[in-house]
Design an enzyme around this catalytic site. Structure first.
Site, PDB file in Angstrom:
ATOM      1  N   GLU A 173      38.250   5.996  26.028  1.00  0.00           N
ATOM      2  CA  GLU A 173      39.325   5.579  25.118  1.00  0.00           C
ATOM      3  C   GLU A 173      39.102   6.185  23.724  1.00  0.00           C
ATOM      4  OE1 GLU A 173      41.813   2.644  25.660  1.00  0.00           O
ATOM      5  OE2 GLU A 173      40.583   1.236  26.781  1.00  0.00           O
ATOM      6  N   GLU A 226      37.597   0.420  34.610  1.00  0.00           N
ATOM      7  CA  GLU A 226      37.792  -1.027  34.436  1.00  0.00           C
ATOM      8  C   GLU A 226      38.327  -1.727  35.676  1.00  0.00           C
ATOM      9  OE1 GLU A 226      37.925   0.612  30.210  1.00  0.00           O
ATOM     10  OE2 GLU A 226      38.436   1.271  32.243  1.00  0.00           O
TER      11      GLU A 226
END
Length: 302
Positions: A115, A135
């Site tokens: 990210e 995730e």
């Protein structure tokens, strides 16, 4: 800059600032302290007039392994939400910076680490780098700091789905083929290539670079007509800057290309195929499919 406990911050060349995540024993995993220090550091850069390029990297053999899951498990869900919210603020601050940010990806960039890389303007990876938005496999959720949104804009919805929904790990070459990174070089050349690109940007017109970055970032969220209006609004004032005036010798604005060459002003020949192609440095793999990156992919060394 203050003394940091989880960051190393310093200049590596004129107008180039490097931020190095400094938790090598934890593969630079994002702890509460690290993300809070990173937020403070990036926020301070909003008004750093002398900084023209920022390089973000990691100490040791990892770029960033994502969130510190041990810390989160010990502290509970509220701590995880706090870290995620702070990471989102870091990414928002990177987006608002006036100067471009380069991710020098020297190893795994996982989950929250990816990210951070996605928030940057350019991603330069060594061949040993790897990438994952894990995730869906590791925490039973999805990336919470905007990665699915940024990925869809960067590489398209289908490829963004491939990364986000599978949780798979991709090599640097696979990431390059997906359009996730712009440059891949051997690990031994990563520092040199990043420094060269950063120096090229830092030596260009600061006003031009900052305006171009703003246009590139904002144009993906608006329609073409609005983007062209924004382009004119950002471009026209640059004609009156000191950089623009210094770029032209006296009388050059009305001079012919041949007379410019005689005066030492370099011109680029154009033809039916467009500007003359320039040769990248040996050992570097460039994504030359996207026109906006041809300046990085084709620097001429004379």
């Amino acid at each position: 800059m203050p003394h940091w406990t989880t960051l190393e911050v310093g200049t590596t060349a004129p107008h180039v600032l490097r931020i190095c995540l400094n938790r090598p024993d934890q593969r630079n995993a994002i702890s509460t302290v690290l993300v809070e220090e990173l937020l403070e550091c990036v926020t301070r850069l909003q008004h750093a007039a002398d900084v023209r390029v920022v390089v973000l990297t990691g100490r040791g053999t990892a770029f960033c392994a994502g969130g510190d899951l041990k810390e989160r498990l010990a502290a509970g869900p509220s701590q995880a939400r706090r870290q995620r919210d702070t990471l989102l603020r870091v990414i928002e601050q990177i987006d608002r910076l006036p100067m471009p940010v380069i991710a020098m990806i020297n190893g795994p960039a996982m989950a929250g680490g990816l990210e951070l890389a996605l928030a940057c303007d350019l991603r330069i990876a060594g061949t040993s780098a790897s990438f994952a938005l894990s995730e869906v496999r590791t925490v039973g959720a999805f990336p919470g700091a905007g990665a699915p949104v940024r990925l869809a804009k960067l590489i398209g919805r289908g490829r963004a789905s491939l990364l986000t929904l599978t949780g798979r790990t991709f090599s640097s070459e696979e990431a390059f083929s997906l359009g996730l990174v712009e440059v891949v070089v051997p690990d031994t050349a990563l520092q040199r290539e990043t420094d060269a690109i950063a120096s090229d940007i830092a030596s260009a017109s600061p006003a031009g670079v900052r305006a171009a970055r703003q246009l590139i970032r904002r144009s993906v969220d608006i329609d073409t007509d609005a983007a062209m209006e924004l382009s004119c609004a950002l471009r026209n004032p640059l004609d009156d800057t000191a950089d623009a005036q210094e770029a032209w010798p006296p009388g050059a604005r009305s001079a012919s290309p041949n007379s410019l060459e005689r005066k030492g002003v370099r011109t680029i020949e154009t033809g039916s195929a467009g500007p003359t192609r320039r040769t990248p440095r040996a050992g570097a793999v460039y994504d030359d499919r996207r026109p906006g990156l041809r300046a990085a992919a084709g620097r001429l060394r004379r």
